[in-house]
Scaffold this motif. Structure first.
Motif, mmCIF file in Angstrom:
data_model
loop_
_atom_site.group_PDB
_atom_site.id
_atom_site.type_symbol
_atom_site.label_atom_id
_atom_site.label_comp_id
_atom_site.label_asym_id
_atom_site.label_seq_id
_atom_site.Cartn_x
_atom_site.Cartn_y
_atom_site.Cartn_z
ATOM 1 N N ARG A 221 0.827 -1.208 0.000
ATOM 2 C CA ARG A 221 0.000 0.000 0.000
ATOM 3 C C ARG A 221 0.861 1.257 0.000
ATOM 4 N N GLY A 222 1.943 1.228 0.779
ATOM 5 C CA GLY A 222 2.829 2.385 0.812
ATOM 6 C C GLY A 222 3.484 2.659 -0.531
ATOM 7 N N LYS A 223 3.940 1.596 -1.215
ATOM 8 C CA LYS A 223 4.574 1.770 -2.518
ATOM 9 C C LYS A 223 3.586 2.305 -3.548
ATOM 10 N N PHE A 224 2.350 1.817 -3.510
ATOM 11 C CA PHE A 224 1.335 2.302 -4.443
ATOM 12 C C PHE A 224 1.092 3.792 -4.236
ATOM 13 N N ILE A 225 0.960 4.204 -2.991
ATOM 14 C CA ILE A 225 0.749 5.626 -2.697
ATOM 15 C C ILE A 225 1.979 6.439 -3.084
ATOM 16 N N GLU A 226 3.159 5.896 -2.812
ATOM 17 C CA GLU A 226 4.398 6.618 -3.146
ATOM 18 C C GLU A 226 4.529 6.821 -4.650
ATOM 19 N N ILE A 227 4.205 5.793 -5.434
ATOM 20 C CA ILE A 227 4.272 5.925 -6.892
ATOM 21 C C ILE A 227 3.325 7.021 -7.372
ATOM 22 N N LEU A 228 2.100 7.029 -6.851
ATOM 23 C CA LEU A 228 1.121 8.037 -7.265
ATOM 24 C C LEU A 228 1.577 9.448 -6.891
ATOM 25 N N ILE A 229 2.077 9.618 -5.661
ATOM 26 C CA ILE A 229 2.471 10.950 -5.209
ATOM 27 C C ILE A 229 3.698 11.447 -5.959
ATOM 28 N N VAL A 230 4.739 10.615 -6.015
ATOM 29 C CA VAL A 230 5.985 11.035 -6.674
ATOM 30 C C VAL A 230 5.754 11.269 -8.163
ATOM 31 N N GLY A 231 5.023 10.349 -8.823
ATOM 32 C CA GLY A 231 4.735 10.530 -10.243
ATOM 33 C C GLY A 231 3.867 11.741 -10.498
ATOM 34 N N GLY A 232 2.833 11.945 -9.668
ATOM 35 C CA GLY A 232 1.942 13.095 -9.852
ATOM 36 C C GLY A 232 2.652 14.419 -9.632
ATOM 37 N N VAL A 233 3.430 14.508 -8.551
ATOM 38 C CA VAL A 233 4.173 15.743 -8.276
ATOM 39 C C VAL A 233 5.199 16.014 -9.372
ATOM 40 N N ALA A 247 4.902 13.831 -19.199
ATOM 41 C CA ALA A 247 4.161 12.652 -18.748
ATOM 42 C C ALA A 247 5.050 11.414 -18.738
ATOM 43 N N LEU A 248 5.838 11.232 -19.792
ATOM 44 C CA LEU A 248 6.713 10.065 -19.888
ATOM 45 C C LEU A 248 7.756 10.077 -18.770
ATOM 46 N N LEU A 249 8.374 11.229 -18.545
ATOM 47 C CA LEU A 249 9.383 11.323 -17.487
ATOM 48 C C LEU A 249 8.754 11.149 -16.109
ATOM 49 N N ALA A 250 7.531 11.669 -15.921
ATOM 50 C CA ALA A 250 6.859 11.520 -14.629
ATOM 51 C C ALA A 250 6.559 10.055 -14.334
ATOM 52 N N VAL A 251 6.157 9.300 -15.353
ATOM 53 C CA VAL A 251 5.916 7.866 -15.162
ATOM 54 C C VAL A 251 7.220 7.160 -14.771
ATOM 55 N N LEU A 252 8.310 7.503 -15.442
ATOM 56 C CA LEU A 252 9.604 6.901 -15.106
ATOM 57 C C LEU A 252 10.014 7.238 -13.679
ATOM 58 N N VAL A 253 9.840 8.501 -13.283
ATOM 59 C CA VAL A 253 10.208 8.910 -11.930
ATOM 60 C C VAL A 253 9.327 8.203 -10.905
ATOM 61 N N GLY A 254 8.024 8.087 -11.210
ATOM 62 C CA GLY A 254 7.118 7.415 -10.282
ATOM 63 C C GLY A 254 7.490 5.966 -10.059
ATOM 64 N N PHE A 255 7.726 5.228 -11.140
ATOM 65 C CA PHE A 255 8.052 3.806 -10.998
ATOM 66 C C PHE A 255 9.486 3.582 -10.529
ATOM 67 N N GLY A 300 12.649 10.711 -0.165
ATOM 68 C CA GLY A 300 13.468 9.860 0.700
ATOM 69 C C GLY A 300 13.430 10.231 2.169
ATOM 70 N N ASN A 301 13.266 11.534 2.461
ATOM 71 C CA ASN A 301 13.391 11.984 3.843
ATOM 72 C C ASN A 301 12.072 12.348 4.517
ATOM 73 N N VAL A 302 10.996 12.497 3.745
ATOM 74 C CA VAL A 302 9.701 12.861 4.317
ATOM 75 C C VAL A 302 8.647 11.806 3.991
ATOM 76 N N LEU A 303 8.459 11.536 2.686
ATOM 77 C CA LEU A 303 7.375 10.657 2.264
ATOM 78 C C LEU A 303 7.599 9.209 2.705
ATOM 79 N N VAL A 304 8.783 8.672 2.447
ATOM 80 C CA VAL A 304 9.066 7.270 2.805
ATOM 81 C C VAL A 304 8.939 7.034 4.308
ATOM 82 N N PRO A 305 9.523 7.877 5.178
ATOM 83 C CA PRO A 305 9.317 7.649 6.620
ATOM 84 C C PRO A 305 7.849 7.734 7.035
ATOM 85 N N LEU A 306 7.073 8.631 6.408
ATOM 86 C CA LEU A 306 5.656 8.746 6.758
ATOM 87 C C LEU A 306 4.864 7.515 6.326
#
Length: 363
Positions: A221-233, A247-255, A300-306
């Motif tokens: 669940r955490g990875k799914f949320i992280e992919i959505l947040i990082v890719g969306g941002v 869009a292409l680069l955002a998908v790469l960054v998300g995954f 790495g320092n905010v989202l992952v620990p949360l």
């Protein structure tokens, strides 16, 4: 004889418990079956991942007095409808951007070759023309350009002739949703049936299973949320900065978050390359790289620990080694489950019963 006593003491310390022996054999058999039949079991893995994602929503609806079957149907229909709309919306945009990127690749390679050729003039004290010539020859940019020109368009021809098999597509589009539905509907029954196949004495197995079930659920669940947040941002940021192929680069960054440490490093290359090709070494390119670095730092320092808190209590070296080992064995699924598998290994080693080790006498 000393060697035999060492082996005997080792076995007495770590394999004196019958349950530990059974657990060890079960782990070996499971790893072997996944290694041999991993590609066949891939739809099951996908269904399990989706089930872990959706089960909390089903539980929440049941807590609101919605019947179990109705909860499963509502969650199932909503999620896969949302997934279908997302795919129909996102995939055409990605295809258009990949098509544009393919047409720009030869020009991008020529641009970087010209930039390399100009380095001796800009930095004569550090880089010589002979060194640049060796770089260009080593990389063989002209050959790379010709290969990409011939190979990349084949990736874009989305037709039945380019698919590995129509049956494989049907399995993922029909069988996986069906498996998700029945896992959600009958998960308690399935779990009880599975436990009936295990030995009656399974204190060690229950201890490890309880810990791993919660950690795997939190991780997926955490990875799914992280992919959505990082890719969306990333998409909003790249779009705001007017970076090509946002869009292409955002998908790469998300995954890229699926591969800790390594993914972010690898994805930096296309972000940097496209920024340089679009603007050169200008202020706009520096802003893009700064924004990208801020996203990675916050992830790495905010989202992952949360998101994960103590769910991933592993040393970075252990994570990287797990990605390399399990990714090499099971490919994409090994990479995705590398951290839970490494956590499993750690949990087994921690909970493993240890008998009294006898002192080894001198021969």
């Amino acid at each position: 004889m000393k060697f035999l006593r060492v082996v005997k003491d080792f076995l007495a310390k770590y394999f004196s418990d019958e349950e530990a022996i059974i657990l060890f054999l079960l782990i070996l058999i499971t790893f072997f079956l996944i290694y041999v039949f991993g590609s066949i079991l891939a739809p099951l893995f996908a269904a399990v991942v989706f089930s872990y994602l959706l089960s909390p929503v089903v539980d929440r609806l049941q807590a609101l007095k919605v019947p179990h079957t109705l909860s499963v149907v509502l969650v199932f229909l909503f999620f896969f409808a949302l997934l279908f709309v997302s795919v129909v919306t996102i995939v055409p945009a990605l295809v258009r951007q990949v098509t544009a990127l393919v047409s720009d690749v030869p020009q991008m390679l020529r641009f970087f070759q010209e930039e390399l050729a100009g380095l001796p003039e800009k930095y004569p004290d550090f880089i010589s023309e002979e060194l640049v010539a060796q770089w260009i020859t080593s990389f063989n940019l002209n050959q790379i350009s010709n290969q990409l020109r011939n190979w990349l368009p084949n990736v874009l021809s989305f037709s039945l002739s380019t698919l590995s098999s129509v049956l494989g597509i049907l399995i993922y589009t029909i069988v996986v949703p069906l498996m998700v539905f029945f896992i959600l509907k009958d998960r308690v029954y399935l779990w009880n049936k599975f436990k009936q196949t295990l030995p009656n004495q399974r204190r060690l197995m229950n201890q490890i299973a309880l810990e791993m079930n919660q950690q795997i659920a939190n991780y997926i669940r955490g990875k799914f949320i992280e992919i959505l947040i990082v890719g969306g941002v990333s998409f909003v940021t790249f779009l705001f900065l007017d970076l090509n192929y946002a869009a292409l680069l955002a998908v790469l960054v998300g995954f890229s978050v699926l591969i800790p440490y390594i993914g972010a490093t690898v994805v930096t290359i296309p972000v940097f390359a496209i920024g340089v090709f679009q603007w050169g070494f200008s202020q706009e390119m520096y802003w893009v790289m700064l924004a990208y670095m801020v996203i990675q730092i916050l992830d790495g320092n905010v989202l992952v620990p949360l998101l994960f808190s103590e769910a991933v209590n592993l040393h970075p070296i252990a994570i990287i080694v797990a990605v390399l080992i399990f990714g090499g064995i099971w490919g994409v699924w090994g990479i995705f489950f590398a951290i839970p598998l490494a956590t499993l290994v750690k949990a087994v080693l921690t909970a493993w019963p240890r008998g009294e080790q006898k002192a080894i006498s001198e021969a």
